[in-house]
Design a protein around this motif. Structure first.
Motif, PDB file in Angstrom:
ATOM      1  N   GLU A  78      40.940  30.900  34.513  1.00  0.00           N
ATOM      2  CA  GLU A  78      41.418  32.128  36.175  1.00  0.00           C
ATOM      3  C   GLU A  78      41.520  33.294  35.616  1.00  0.00           C
ATOM      4  OE1 GLU A  78      44.690  31.911  39.448  1.00  0.00           O
ATOM      5  OE2 GLU A  78      45.735  30.836  37.344  1.00  0.00           O
ATOM      6  N   VAL A  79      41.627  34.217  34.850  1.00  0.00           N
ATOM      7  CA  VAL A  79      40.906  35.279  35.134  1.00  0.00           C
ATOM      8  C   VAL A  79      39.733  35.466  34.493  1.00  0.00           C
ATOM      9  CG1 VAL A  79      41.952  37.474  33.569  1.00  0.00           C
ATOM     10  CG2 VAL A  79      43.457  35.514  34.830  1.00  0.00           C
ATOM     11  N   PRO A  80      39.405  35.316  33.300  1.00  0.00           N
ATOM     12  CA  PRO A  80      37.976  35.581  32.635  1.00  0.00           C
ATOM     13  C   PRO A  80      37.135  34.844  33.370  1.00  0.00           C
ATOM     14  CG  PRO A  80      38.838  34.248  30.813  1.00  0.00           C
ATOM     15  CD  PRO A  80      40.239  34.416  32.185  1.00  0.00           C
ATOM     16  N   TRP A  81      37.333  33.855  35.128  1.00  0.00           N
ATOM     17  CA  TRP A  81      36.294  33.566  35.868  1.00  0.00           C
ATOM     18  C   TRP A  81      35.824  34.680  37.232  1.00  0.00           C
ATOM     19  CZ3 TRP A  81      38.409  28.003  35.716  1.00  0.00           C
ATOM     20  CH2 TRP A  81      37.882  27.670  34.556  1.00  0.00           C
ATOM     21  N   GLY A  82      37.103  35.172  36.975  1.00  0.00           N
ATOM     22  CA  GLY A  82      37.338  36.409  38.007  1.00  0.00           C
ATOM     23  C   GLY A  82      37.223  36.056  39.467  1.00  0.00           C
ATOM     24  N   GLU A  83      36.613  36.435  40.048  1.00  0.00           N
ATOM     25  CA  GLU A  83      36.394  36.218  41.573  1.00  0.00           C
ATOM     26  C   GLU A  83      35.207  35.546  42.332  1.00  0.00           C
ATOM     27  OE1 GLU A  83      38.895  37.619  44.189  1.00  0.00           O
ATOM     28  OE2 GLU A  83      40.039  37.993  42.929  1.00  0.00           O
ATOM     29  N   GLU A  84      34.420  35.389  41.423  1.00  0.00           N
ATOM     30  CA  GLU A  84      32.960  34.732  41.632  1.00  0.00           C
ATOM     31  C   GLU A  84      32.882  33.774  39.720  1.00  0.00           C
ATOM     32  OE1 GLU A  84      28.580  35.100  43.369  1.00  0.00           O
ATOM     33  OE2 GLU A  84      29.472  36.025  42.534  1.00  0.00           O
ATOM     34  N   PRO A  85      33.577  32.725  40.484  1.00  0.00           N
ATOM     35  CA  PRO A  85      33.523  31.484  39.000  1.00  0.00           C
ATOM     36  C   PRO A  85      32.381  30.746  39.147  1.00  0.00           C
ATOM     37  CG  PRO A  85      35.177  31.250  39.716  1.00  0.00           C
ATOM     38  CD  PRO A  85      34.714  32.000  41.513  1.00  0.00           C
ATOM     39  N   PRO A  86      31.156  30.301  37.548  1.00  0.00           N
ATOM     40  CA  PRO A  86      30.176  30.068  37.793  1.00  0.00           C
ATOM     41  C   PRO A  86      30.175  28.964  38.569  1.00  0.00           C
ATOM     42  CG  PRO A  86      31.673  29.847  35.443  1.00  0.00           C
ATOM     43  CD  PRO A  86      32.862  30.224  37.018  1.00  0.00           C
TER      44      PRO A  86
END
Length: 241
Positions: free
Chosen positions: A92-100
């Motif tokens: 959740e945190v590493p993916w940020g506001e625009e997950p892949p």
């Protein structure tokens, strides 16, 4: 026709991460510093180095290669995703506001949470009714594309055990981890006389990984092979004189 597919990178001895932290098995806040991460990043190195993966994460660089083409193919085929709660919590945190993912994601969990909308077309819906319901919702959302089981290994075993998986892609890294979380083994709900049959449909070798694709044909009964025996059954390590 929509297929349910899964992608998993594993070591030659079948591990998809290093060993789980026995002291904090469900605490994902320190995952990057724990014992799982080194093994995980070793077996997924082929993808992390690929241009298509890096572009999807918003990173520069990477290698234009067959591996990159396979990553691009993987993203293009998926119309919706199913994942486990541990994977979501870790990402959740590493993916940020625009997950892949750029598609609806259905998270199998026992902990309800409101739908989480992100930029780029990704949404996370938390499904508490089990893996079958999550796959059902993902099928409805995928349109003409496939449902991709994003991981982790526990969820993939559940999907296999439920007979929901149509296609399995294994990406085998040339490394022996020795210890870690094994993708297959107990947890498939198989009896001693049962197996899950797979038909190989593609093999792609590259310097850093071997890509194996299988069609999953379902459960079968295992039978003893007594061909050539006369009288008593001949075991696999014996001869009859």
């Amino acid at each position: 026709m929509t297929k349910v597919t899964a992608q998993m990178s594993v070591s030659l001895d079948g591990c998809y991460t290093g060993p789980r932290d026995a002291a904090n098995p469900q605490d994902m806040s320190g995952w990057m510093r724990g014992p799982e991460a080194p093994g995980f990043f070793r077996v997924t190195r082929w993808a992390v180095d690929a241009t298509a993966w890096r572009e999807r994460q918003g990173f520069a660089g990477g290698e234009q290669s067959v591996d990159s083409e396979i990553v691009a193919e993987m993203f293009a085929a998926a119309g919706a995703y199913v994942m486990g709660r541990r994977m979501f919590d870790a990402g959740e945190v590493p993916w940020g506001e625009e997950p892949p993912f750029r598609a609806p994601v259905f998270v199998v969990t026992h902990r309800p949470r409101a739908v989480l909308e992100r930029e780029g077309g990704t949404s996370f819906t938390f499904v508490t009714e089990g893996v079958e319901r999550a796959v059902e919702l993902a099928r409805a959302a995928a349109g003409a594309k496939d449902v991709a089981v994003a991981g982790g290994g526990e969820l993939l075993r559940q999907v296999l055990a439920a007979g929901l998986l149509d296609q399995l892609d294994l990406h085998v890294a040339p490394v022996l981890l020795g210890d870690g979380q094994h993708l297959f083994g107990p947890g498939l709900g198989l009896g001693v006389d049962e197996g899950i049959e797979l038909v190989p449909t593609r093999v792609v070798d590259t310097p850093g990984v071997t890509h194996l694709r299988y069609t999953v044909t379902g459960r079968s009964k295992l039978v003893l092979d007594d061909r050539g025996a006369s009288g008593d059954l001949v075991g696999p390590a014996t001869t009859q004189r």
